[in-house]
Motif scaffolding. Structure first.
Motif, PDB file in Angstrom:
ATOM      1  N   VAL A  10       0.814  -1.346   0.077  1.00  0.00           N
ATOM      2  CA  VAL A  10      -0.024  -0.113  -0.055  1.00  0.00           C
ATOM      3  C   VAL A  10       0.773   1.233  -0.199  1.00  0.00           C
ATOM      4  O   VAL A  10       0.422   2.143  -0.791  1.00  0.00           O
ATOM      5  CB  VAL A  10      -0.953   0.091   1.218  1.00  0.00           C
ATOM      6  N   TRP A  11       1.834   1.235   0.703  1.00  0.00           N
ATOM      7  CA  TRP A  11       2.995   2.326   0.889  1.00  0.00           C
ATOM      8  C   TRP A  11       3.570   2.598  -0.636  1.00  0.00           C
ATOM      9  O   TRP A  11       3.694   3.783  -0.870  1.00  0.00           O
ATOM     10  CB  TRP A  11       4.035   2.115   2.014  1.00  0.00           C
ATOM     11  N   ILE A  12       4.085   1.584  -1.044  1.00  0.00           N
ATOM     12  CA  ILE A  12       4.486   1.828  -2.673  1.00  0.00           C
ATOM     13  C   ILE A  12       3.517   2.100  -3.697  1.00  0.00           C
ATOM     14  O   ILE A  12       3.797   3.309  -4.410  1.00  0.00           O
ATOM     15  CB  ILE A  12       5.028   0.182  -2.893  1.00  0.00           C
ATOM     16  N   LYS A  13       2.319   1.909  -3.596  1.00  0.00           N
ATOM     17  CA  LYS A  13       1.178   2.182  -4.464  1.00  0.00           C
ATOM     18  C   LYS A  13       0.867   3.624  -4.137  1.00  0.00           C
ATOM     19  O   LYS A  13       0.786   4.541  -5.207  1.00  0.00           O
ATOM     20  CB  LYS A  13      -0.027   1.483  -4.021  1.00  0.00           C
ATOM     21  N   ARG A  14       0.825   4.231  -2.972  1.00  0.00           N
ATOM     22  CA  ARG A  14       0.698   5.415  -2.501  1.00  0.00           C
ATOM     23  C   ARG A  14       1.800   6.485  -3.111  1.00  0.00           C
ATOM     24  O   ARG A  14       1.689   7.459  -3.621  1.00  0.00           O
ATOM     25  CB  ARG A  14       0.385   5.760  -1.250  1.00  0.00           C
ATOM     26  N   SER A  15       3.132   5.916  -2.885  1.00  0.00           N
ATOM     27  CA  SER A  15       4.023   6.676  -3.264  1.00  0.00           C
ATOM     28  C   SER A  15       4.299   6.926  -4.789  1.00  0.00           C
ATOM     29  O   SER A  15       4.745   8.050  -5.246  1.00  0.00           O
ATOM     30  CB  SER A  15       5.516   6.325  -2.727  1.00  0.00           C
ATOM     31  N   ILE A  16       3.948   5.923  -5.381  1.00  0.00           N
ATOM     32  CA  ILE A  16       4.059   5.863  -6.983  1.00  0.00           C
ATOM     33  C   ILE A  16       2.823   6.872  -7.620  1.00  0.00           C
ATOM     34  O   ILE A  16       3.232   7.651  -8.173  1.00  0.00           O
ATOM     35  CB  ILE A  16       3.674   4.456  -7.513  1.00  0.00           C
ATOM     36  N   LYS A  17       1.842   6.884  -6.615  1.00  0.00           N
ATOM     37  CA  LYS A  17       0.503   7.798  -7.164  1.00  0.00           C
ATOM     38  C   LYS A  17       0.927   9.160  -7.145  1.00  0.00           C
ATOM     39  O   LYS A  17       0.913  10.243  -7.967  1.00  0.00           O
ATOM     40  CB  LYS A  17      -0.587   7.553  -6.555  1.00  0.00           C
ATOM     41  N   ALA A  18       1.702   9.427  -5.787  1.00  0.00           N
ATOM     42  CA  ALA A  18       2.224  10.764  -5.371  1.00  0.00           C
ATOM     43  C   ALA A  18       3.307  11.346  -6.396  1.00  0.00           C
ATOM     44  O   ALA A  18       3.316  12.554  -6.834  1.00  0.00           O
ATOM     45  CB  ALA A  18       2.713  10.691  -3.932  1.00  0.00           C
ATOM     46  N   ALA A  19       4.267  10.476  -6.975  1.00  0.00           N
ATOM     47  CA  ALA A  19       5.370  10.728  -7.617  1.00  0.00           C
ATOM     48  C   ALA A  19       4.587  11.025  -8.912  1.00  0.00           C
ATOM     49  O   ALA A  19       5.095  12.188  -9.681  1.00  0.00           O
ATOM     50  CB  ALA A  19       6.161   9.909  -7.948  1.00  0.00           C
ATOM     51  N   LEU A  20       3.566  10.277  -9.533  1.00  0.00           N
ATOM     52  CA  LEU A  20       3.074  10.607 -10.815  1.00  0.00           C
ATOM     53  C   LEU A  20       2.166  11.958 -10.810  1.00  0.00           C
ATOM     54  O   LEU A  20       2.301  12.554 -11.805  1.00  0.00           O
ATOM     55  CB  LEU A  20       2.036   9.476 -11.137  1.00  0.00           C
ATOM     56  N   LYS A  21       1.804  12.225  -9.672  1.00  0.00           N
ATOM     57  CA  LYS A  21       0.850  13.510  -9.486  1.00  0.00           C
ATOM     58  C   LYS A  21       2.072  14.812  -9.536  1.00  0.00           C
ATOM     59  O   LYS A  21       1.735  15.770 -10.375  1.00  0.00           O
ATOM     60  CB  LYS A  21       0.193  13.439  -8.298  1.00  0.00           C
ATOM     61  N   GLU A  22       3.172  14.358  -8.962  1.00  0.00           N
ATOM     62  CA  GLU A  22       4.028  15.663  -8.751  1.00  0.00           C
ATOM     63  C   GLU A  22       4.574  15.693 -10.532  1.00  0.00           C
ATOM     64  O   GLU A  22       4.721  16.873 -10.667  1.00  0.00           O
ATOM     65  CB  GLU A  22       5.212  15.476  -7.891  1.00  0.00           C
ATOM     66  N   GLU A  23       4.661  14.573 -11.010  1.00  0.00           N
ATOM     67  CA  GLU A  23       5.453  14.572 -12.422  1.00  0.00           C
ATOM     68  C   GLU A  23       4.408  15.387 -13.240  1.00  0.00           C
ATOM     69  O   GLU A  23       4.827  16.271 -14.184  1.00  0.00           O
ATOM     70  CB  GLU A  23       5.672  13.402 -12.669  1.00  0.00           C
ATOM     71  N   ASN A  24       3.116  14.917 -13.150  1.00  0.00           N
ATOM     72  CA  ASN A  24       2.204  15.753 -14.272  1.00  0.00           C
ATOM     73  C   ASN A  24       2.106  17.109 -13.841  1.00  0.00           C
ATOM     74  O   ASN A  24       1.774  17.887 -14.610  1.00  0.00           O
ATOM     75  CB  ASN A  24       0.856  15.064 -13.981  1.00  0.00           C
ATOM     76  N   ALA A  25       2.446  17.685 -12.482  1.00  0.00           N
ATOM     77  CA  ALA A  25       2.170  18.821 -12.057  1.00  0.00           C
ATOM     78  C   ALA A  25       3.181  19.753 -12.725  1.00  0.00           C
ATOM     79  O   ALA A  25       3.310  20.983 -13.204  1.00  0.00           O
ATOM     80  CB  ALA A  25       2.204  19.108 -10.478  1.00  0.00           C
ATOM     81  N   GLU A  26       4.423  19.130 -12.681  1.00  0.00           N
ATOM     82  CA  GLU A  26       5.593  19.841 -13.242  1.00  0.00           C
ATOM     83  C   GLU A  26       5.491  19.909 -14.762  1.00  0.00           C
ATOM     84  O   GLU A  26       5.935  20.876 -15.392  1.00  0.00           O
ATOM     85  CB  GLU A  26       6.878  19.021 -12.764  1.00  0.00           C
ATOM     86  N   ASP A  27       4.871  18.761 -15.427  1.00  0.00           N
ATOM     87  CA  ASP A  27       4.779  18.653 -16.849  1.00  0.00           C
ATOM     88  C   ASP A  27       3.792  20.033 -17.207  1.00  0.00           C
ATOM     89  O   ASP A  27       3.932  20.665 -18.457  1.00  0.00           O
ATOM     90  CB  ASP A  27       4.251  17.626 -17.395  1.00  0.00           C
ATOM     91  N   SER A  28       2.776  20.160 -16.401  1.00  0.00           N
ATOM     92  CA  SER A  28       1.820  20.997 -17.053  1.00  0.00           C
ATOM     93  C   SER A  28       2.195  22.581 -16.420  1.00  0.00           C
ATOM     94  O   SER A  28       1.767  23.504 -17.356  1.00  0.00           O
ATOM     95  CB  SER A  28       0.451  21.051 -16.122  1.00  0.00           C
ATOM     96  N   LYS A  29       3.296  22.724 -15.741  1.00  0.00           N
ATOM     97  CA  LYS A  29       3.780  23.959 -15.481  1.00  0.00           C
ATOM     98  C   LYS A  29       4.930  24.386 -16.656  1.00  0.00           C
ATOM     99  O   LYS A  29       5.200  25.381 -16.773  1.00  0.00           O
ATOM    100  CB  LYS A  29       4.528  24.155 -14.287  1.00  0.00           C
TER     101      LYS A  29
END
Length: 99
Positions: free
Chosen positions: A42-61
């Protein structure tokens, strides 16, 4: 989790002892192993989701059309020289006989 564990262990060694005890118990008990494995998954799944959200936020900026200034391509290029062009010399073993 490792970073969080280190930060919590520096603040309170009780967290470190608790995690070590949980891992020790998981090594000796099948059900504890299943619980620890599920928690880590569960921890790995959450950390992957958080990393993907950060990456998408950086890509949009980031700007869509970044211009890269071309530099002089061959002005600073030096040819590669082979330092060891010859192979090593094989020396026969000296066994003490005159063969």
């Amino acid at each position: 989790m490792p970073k969080q564990l280190v930060m919590k262990a520096m603040k309170s060694p009780g967290w470190f002892v608790a995690v070590c005890f949980a891992l020790w118990l998981a090594a000796h008990s099948f059900f504890a192993f299943l619980f620890v494995s599920a928690t880590v998954a569960v921890w790995i799944k959450r950390s992957i989701k958080a990393a993907l959200k950060e990456e998408n936020a950086e890509d949009s900026k980031a700007p869509a059309h970044a211009v890269v200034a071309p530099g002089p391509a061959e002005a600073n290029v030096t040819p590669i020289k082979r330092q060891y062009a010859k192979s090593a010399v094989v020396v026969p073993l000296k066994t003490g006989t005159d063969d």
